[in-house]
Design a protein around this motif. Structure first.
Motif, PDB file in Angstrom:
ATOM      1  N   ALA A 189      32.839  28.915  28.307  1.00 47.32           N
ATOM      2  CA  ALA A 189      33.002  30.033  29.241  1.00 47.32           C
ATOM      3  C   ALA A 189      33.600  29.561  30.559  1.00 47.32           C
ATOM      4  O   ALA A 189      34.464  30.231  31.139  1.00 47.32           O
ATOM      5  CB  ALA A 189      31.655  30.710  29.477  1.00 47.32           C
ATOM      6  N   VAL A 190      33.153  28.385  31.030  1.00 44.80           N
ATOM      7  CA  VAL A 190      33.710  27.817  32.264  1.00 44.80           C
ATOM      8  C   VAL A 190      35.203  27.581  32.095  1.00 44.80           C
ATOM      9  O   VAL A 190      36.010  27.881  32.988  1.00 44.80           O
ATOM     10  CB  VAL A 190      32.984  26.504  32.626  1.00 44.80           C
ATOM     11  N   HIS A 191      35.587  27.053  30.948  1.00 38.48           N
ATOM     12  CA  HIS A 191      36.994  26.745  30.701  1.00 38.48           C
ATOM     13  C   HIS A 191      37.822  28.024  30.569  1.00 38.48           C
ATOM     14  O   HIS A 191      38.934  28.110  31.109  1.00 38.48           O
ATOM     15  CB  HIS A 191      37.112  25.894  29.437  1.00 38.48           C
ATOM     16  N   ALA A 192      37.298  29.019  29.864  1.00 32.31           N
ATOM     17  CA  ALA A 192      38.041  30.266  29.641  1.00 32.31           C
ATOM     18  C   ALA A 192      38.204  31.056  30.935  1.00 32.31           C
ATOM     19  O   ALA A 192      39.305  31.523  31.257  1.00 32.31           O
ATOM     20  CB  ALA A 192      37.343  31.110  28.577  1.00 32.31           C
ATOM     21  N   THR A 193      37.125  31.218  31.683  1.00 35.93           N
ATOM     22  CA  THR A 193      37.238  31.943  32.950  1.00 35.93           C
ATOM     23  C   THR A 193      38.041  31.123  33.961  1.00 35.93           C
ATOM     24  O   THR A 193      38.777  31.683  34.773  1.00 35.93           O
ATOM     25  CB  THR A 193      35.850  32.266  33.532  1.00 35.93           C
ATOM     26  N   GLY A 194      37.891  29.800  33.876  1.00 33.10           N
ATOM     27  CA  GLY A 194      38.668  28.932  34.760  1.00 33.10           C
ATOM     28  C   GLY A 194      40.157  29.077  34.525  1.00 33.10           C
ATOM     29  O   GLY A 194      40.958  29.006  35.473  1.00 33.10           O
ATOM     30  N   ARG A 195      40.552  29.277  33.282  1.00 31.67           N
ATOM     31  CA  ARG A 195      41.976  29.471  32.963  1.00 31.67           C
ATOM     32  C   ARG A 195      42.503  30.737  33.627  1.00 31.67           C
ATOM     33  O   ARG A 195      43.564  30.724  34.273  1.00 31.67           O
ATOM     34  CB  ARG A 195      42.161  29.560  31.446  1.00 31.67           C
ATOM     35  N   LEU A 196      41.780  31.848  33.483  1.00 28.90           N
ATOM     36  CA  LEU A 196      42.201  33.112  34.085  1.00 28.90           C
ATOM     37  C   LEU A 196      42.280  32.989  35.606  1.00 28.90           C
ATOM     38  O   LEU A 196      43.265  33.421  36.230  1.00 28.90           O
ATOM     39  CB  LEU A 196      41.219  34.216  33.684  1.00 28.90           C
ATOM     40  N   ASN A 197      41.263  32.402  36.216  1.00 31.69           N
ATOM     41  CA  ASN A 197      41.230  32.307  37.670  1.00 31.69           C
ATOM     42  C   ASN A 197      42.273  31.329  38.203  1.00 31.69           C
ATOM     43  O   ASN A 197      42.875  31.561  39.260  1.00 31.69           O
ATOM     44  CB  ASN A 197      39.832  31.893  38.127  1.00 31.69           C
TER      45      ASN A 197
ATOM     46  N   ILE B 138      35.343  36.040  26.018  1.00 34.25           N
ATOM     47  CA  ILE B 138      34.907  35.662  27.364  1.00 34.25           C
ATOM     48  C   ILE B 138      35.935  36.112  28.407  1.00 34.25           C
ATOM     49  O   ILE B 138      35.582  36.668  29.454  1.00 34.25           O
ATOM     50  CB  ILE B 138      34.696  34.140  27.447  1.00 34.25           C
ATOM     51  N   THR B 139      37.213  35.875  28.110  1.00 41.19           N
ATOM     52  CA  THR B 139      38.281  36.249  29.043  1.00 41.19           C
ATOM     53  C   THR B 139      38.337  37.763  29.233  1.00 41.19           C
ATOM     54  O   THR B 139      38.516  38.252  30.360  1.00 41.19           O
ATOM     55  CB  THR B 139      39.640  35.731  28.533  1.00 41.19           C
ATOM     56  N   ASP B 140      38.184  38.509  28.139  1.00 43.04           N
ATOM     57  CA  ASP B 140      38.230  39.969  28.224  1.00 43.04           C
ATOM     58  C   ASP B 140      37.134  40.529  29.126  1.00 43.04           C
ATOM     59  O   ASP B 140      37.325  41.549  29.804  1.00 43.04           O
ATOM     60  CB  ASP B 140      38.087  40.586  26.830  1.00 43.04           C
TER      61      ASP B 140
END
Length: 276
Positions: A24-32, A248-250
């Motif tokens: 989740a950290v990696h997925a949200t980190g990618r978007l941000n 997670i990204t959605d």
């Protein structure tokens, strides 16, 4: 190596085989991170420090190294999909940025952020990058062109582009998973699905002790030794990773779209721009 940077990991620890929290950290980190790169580039154009997006390439900066000393080959996976190029170069290397060290550090930070991940996660990242990078670059390119140089930053334009970036990532996850499935079939991978309840499963007749021994070996040293072998041996793990990352990204909201965060970034860029 830049060392730890703002917004990235702040301590070095090896990941467990599959940790939904770390994913989740990696997925949200990618978007941000991609949203931050978009916003920074728009600020540079608005302040006449850059003109336009001209392309993209591989990472130029990295905070820490992976760990390749053991059997599991832990990779340091960048959160950014790519390094954006403005006026033909990395933004941190623009001629007018070199005289502004604080601003250069700001531009390097999102490009440098990594997360320590097992190899199937890193491979899933590569699939996603190949699938979605061209479309996300075109989004950034068009956003910059709509920002007039020397004019106030179009905040509504930026926020709209961040959510469009999120939508492109959703499509990219599907495309990446489809590509992986096709490649696995080309490699000869087949998935066993019982046609009838009476059809024996692949492990029918294998003793519990043998299964336990296999799992003990697979998770030796805190990771799955199968990860070392390569994509053919990953099974459907990359597809699972892509599916979880998509969900997670959605459900995430770009941090810069939250009240006050975009204003803070713009103020930071303005302050650093005067450091010449």
């Amino acid at each position: 190596m830049t060392g730890f940077v703002p917004g990235g990991m702040q301590q070095y620890h090896l990941p467990s085989p599959i940790d939904p929290g770390a994913l989740a950290v990696h997925a949200t980190g990618r978007l941000n991170t991609m949203s931050e790169i978009l916003a920074q580039a728009t600020c540079l154009r608005a302040r006449d420090l850059a003109n336009r997006a001209t392309g993209y390439g591989g990472a130029s900066f990295q905070d820490v190294k992976g760990d390749y000393s053991g059997t599991n080959r832990i990779a340091a996976a960048h959160r950014a999909l790519f390094a954006l190029h403005l006026d033909g170069v990395n933004p941190a290397n623009l001629p007018r940025i070199g005289a502004r060290p604080q601003l250069r550090q700001m531009l390097r930070a999102p490009q440098s952020r990594t997360d320590l991940v097992i190899r199937p996660v890193n491979y899933a990242d590569q699939l996603l990058e190949n699938a979605v990078s061209p479309d996300i670059f075109r989004l950034i390119e068009s956003t910059l062109l709509r920002q007039a140089p020397g004019r106030p930053i179009e905040k509504s334009l930026l926020i709209d582009s961040m959510f469009r970036l999120q939508q492109l990532l959703h499509v990219g996850f599907d495309q990446a998973a489809a590509t992986y499935g096709r490649r696995q079939r080309e490699r000869g991978w087949t998935e066993f699905r019982s046609a009838t309840p009476s059809t024996p499963a692949p492990l029918a007749g294998v003793s519990d002790r043998e299964i336990d021994k296999f799992l003990d070996n697979a998770f030796e040293r805190g990771g799955m030794s199968i990860h070392v072998a390569g994509p053919t041996h990953y099974g459907d793990l990359p597809e699972t990773i892509l599916g979880l990352s998509q969900e997670i990204t959605d459900k995430s909201i770009p941090e810069l779209s939250r009240p006050g965060n975009l204003d803070a970034l713009i103020d930071s860029v303005d302050t650093a721009s005067k450091d010449a």
